[in-house]
Design a protein around this motif. Structure first.
Motif, mmCIF file in Angstrom:
data_model
loop_
_atom_site.group_PDB
_atom_site.id
_atom_site.type_symbol
_atom_site.label_atom_id
_atom_site.label_comp_id
_atom_site.label_asym_id
_atom_site.label_seq_id
_atom_site.Cartn_x
_atom_site.Cartn_y
_atom_site.Cartn_z
ATOM 1 N N GLU A 61 0.877 -1.161 0.000
ATOM 2 C CA GLU A 61 0.000 0.000 0.000
ATOM 3 C C GLU A 61 0.918 1.215 0.000
ATOM 4 N N THR A 63 0.617 4.348 0.046
ATOM 5 C CA THR A 63 0.369 5.489 0.932
ATOM 6 C C THR A 63 0.819 5.220 2.366
ATOM 7 N N ALA A 87 1.326 5.716 -9.847
ATOM 8 C CA ALA A 87 0.232 5.852 -8.887
ATOM 9 C C ALA A 87 -0.607 7.058 -9.247
ATOM 10 N N GLU A 106 -7.134 13.171 -0.265
ATOM 11 C CA GLU A 106 -6.918 11.821 -0.779
ATOM 12 C C GLU A 106 -6.161 11.850 -2.102
ATOM 13 N N THR A 110 -2.238 10.519 -2.684
ATOM 14 C CA THR A 110 -1.991 9.406 -3.594
ATOM 15 C C THR A 110 -1.146 9.815 -4.795
ATOM 16 N N ASN A 111 -1.466 10.947 -5.403
ATOM 17 C CA ASN A 111 -0.848 11.317 -6.677
ATOM 18 C C ASN A 111 0.450 12.091 -6.534
ATOM 19 N N SER A 114 2.698 10.447 -1.992
ATOM 20 C CA SER A 114 3.119 9.052 -1.873
ATOM 21 C C SER A 114 4.194 8.653 -2.886
#
Length: 231
Positions: A61, A63, A87, A106, A110-111, A114
């Motif tokens: 995962e 993140t 990602a 979020e 994520t983009n 991370s």
């Protein structure tokens, strides 16, 4: 870069879409590939099973800083020629003033955040002269942001590009090639069924760029043809 038969790659985010096709293309060219997925993705498992041992999988995962650290420990002693971070999520076409705070957070985590956390956690596995690369997008180009729509996604990719520039500045002396890759608008779950490009055609071109740029100094933002994308 290592000899052709010994080239090693780690691809983060490979369970579907562009990441999955990238893993298959690298393996087809003789690379040994470690591919990560958040769960035991059936499509990635099929690629690994058909690869004659060239593709192995890891659960990650992205993140989670804890899981990134654990992956680094599991791969300790490996020497990679390529670390590729793929990602991205998209939460629809809302103008930014209508985007809920949770959605904004979020997408940015994520983009943008991370992928850079992943590079920092795993860069020590990449050999001098190796490549660290991140899947970006023309949508992250401020210069080319001349059409309305997808404001949050565009902002997240622009943030990714800026963070990658900071990363490259901070690690300017590490002799690793650094790339942001724009693969074009592809028919994936993210790109949608009406996108003009087929990943089976665009991703081999992306790998051509990765291989051609190996060993080049500095940071480049390139499309699948190897042309510079304006910041």
């Amino acid at each position: 870069m290592s000899a052709t038969t010994d080239r090693q790659a780690l691809v983060l985010g490979a369970s579907r879409g562009l990441g999955l096709v990238l893993v298959g293309e690298l393996a087809r060219r003789g690379w040994r590939v470690i591919a990560t997925t958040r769960s035991d993705g059936a499509d990635l498992r099929a690629v690994a099973d058909a690869s004659d041992g060239r593709v192995t999988t890891e659960t990650l995962e992205m993140t989670s800083p804890e899981q990134l650290g654990a992956l680094r420990e599991r791969l300790a002693g490996r020497r990679l020629d390529l670390l590729f971070v793929n990602a991205a999520i998209d939460r629809g076409d809302l103008p930014v003033h209508e985007v809920p705070t949770g959605m904004f957070t979020e997408v940015m985590i994520t983009n943008a955040l991370s992928p850079l956390r992943a590079l920092e956690a795993l860069r020590g596995l990449v050999a001098p002269g190796g490549t660290v690369a991140v899947m970006s997008s023309e949508q992250g180009s401020i210069t080319r942001n001349t059409e309305p729509g997808y404001e949050l996604y565009k902002a997240s990719k622009a943030a990714l590009n800026q963070l990658m520039r900071s990363y490259a500045t901070r690690h300017a002396g590490d002799r690793q090639t650094k790339l942001l890759i724009d693969p074009g608008h592809n028919r994936t779950r993210l790109g949608g069924p009406d996108a003009p490009l087929d990943p089976q055609e665009s991703i081999p071109a992306v790998v051509d760029v990765l291989e051609a740029q190996a060993g080049a100094p500095g940071l480049r933002f390139l499309d699948r043809h190897g042309e510079t994308v304006p910041w």
